[in-house]
Design a protein around this motif. Structure first.
Motif, PDB file in Angstrom:
ATOM      1  N   PRO A  34       0.793  -1.231   0.000  1.00 36.74           N
ATOM      2  CA  PRO A  34       0.000   0.000   0.000  1.00 36.74           C
ATOM      3  C   PRO A  34       0.827   1.284   0.000  1.00 36.74           C
ATOM      4  N   LEU A  51      -4.252   9.948  -1.342  1.00 35.86           N
ATOM      5  CA  LEU A  51      -5.170   8.841  -1.633  1.00 35.86           C
ATOM      6  C   LEU A  51      -5.602   8.112  -0.360  1.00 35.86           C
ATOM      7  N   SER A  52      -4.668   7.945   0.574  1.00 38.98           N
ATOM      8  CA  SER A  52      -4.973   7.194   1.799  1.00 38.98           C
ATOM      9  C   SER A  52      -6.041   7.875   2.654  1.00 38.98           C
ATOM     10  N   ALA A  55      -9.617   6.908   0.524  1.00 37.03           N
ATOM     11  CA  ALA A  55      -9.898   5.547   0.075  1.00 37.03           C
ATOM     12  C   ALA A  55      -9.150   4.555   0.962  1.00 37.03           C
ATOM     13  N   VAL A  57      -6.788   1.376   0.940  1.00 38.56           N
ATOM     14  CA  VAL A  57      -5.856   0.681   0.050  1.00 38.56           C
ATOM     15  C   VAL A  57      -5.409  -0.602   0.748  1.00 38.56           C
ATOM     16  N   VAL A  67      -8.126  -0.676  -4.262  1.00 39.31           N
ATOM     17  CA  VAL A  67      -8.451   0.641  -3.714  1.00 39.31           C
ATOM     18  C   VAL A  67      -9.970   0.773  -3.680  1.00 39.31           C
TER      19      VAL A  67
END
Length: 185
Positions: A34, A51-52, A55, A57, A67
């Motif tokens: 990840p 992104l973390s 969403a 992962v 994802v």
């Protein structure tokens, strides 16, 4: 006084080592992890967001990341952000889940990643040496202010050099581990 300076040097050199570990995580190996997507920024209501934070992962299997966005309407934006990220990944969407297969590394890409890892390691070494330079300047200013003797300065300089050598050796060990990881098939 000198102990405080040495403690500060260890802490700052430790931060350089931590930064190196973070940079090594961004260099992908053939396995899915990840942290590969840590640098991906997605446009979320007008601002770039990691992104973390928008969403989940997870690793599906050894070669696939999955994802799952918190909001359904983010799927196309996340897919675009992953494609633009210069990671060489091609996501595929199945409903609200984005699957990212990790392509096999060619010999050329492995060598490029190793070159990148060596560059990151050299940056960490330079950072550690800069800390040493700053700390030695602090010790010299103590001598100039007559707060410590020249013998204490010499001892402190030797100790600081030993600390520096230990951290540089840690950088070399981390680099060797990353190179070994990249060359595994």
């Amino acid at each position: 006084m000198i102990e405080d300076i040495k403690t500060d040097a260890k802490a700052r050199m430790g931060k350089a080592l931590d930064a190196l570990a973070g940079n090594f995580n961004k260099i992908r190996t053939g396995r899915a992890h990840p942290s590969i997507l840590d640098g991906v920024q997605v446009s979320y209501y007008g601002s770039d967001t990691p992104l973390s934070q928008i969403a989940n992962v997870v690793v599906d299997d050894a070669r696939t990341l999955s994802v799952t966005p918190w909001e359904k309407n983010l799927v196309p934006d996340i897919e675009k952000a992953i494609m633009k990220s210069d990671l060489g990944l091609n996501p595929s969407t199945a409903g609200t889940v984005i699957r990212i297969p990790m392509p096999m590394l060619t010999e050329e890409t492995r060598k490029n990643f190793i070159r990148q890892a060596r560059s990151e390691a050299e940056t960490a070494r330079v950072s550690i040496r800069n800390v040493r330079r700053d700390v030695l300047a602090d010790v010299k200013s103590l001598v100039k202010d007559k707060a410590i003797s020249e013998d204490d300065e010499r001892r402190a300089s030797d100790d600081i050099q030993k600390i520096t050598d230990r951290f540089v050796a840690d950088v070399d060990k981390a680099l060797a581990g990353k190179e070994k990881d990249l060359m595994e098939i």
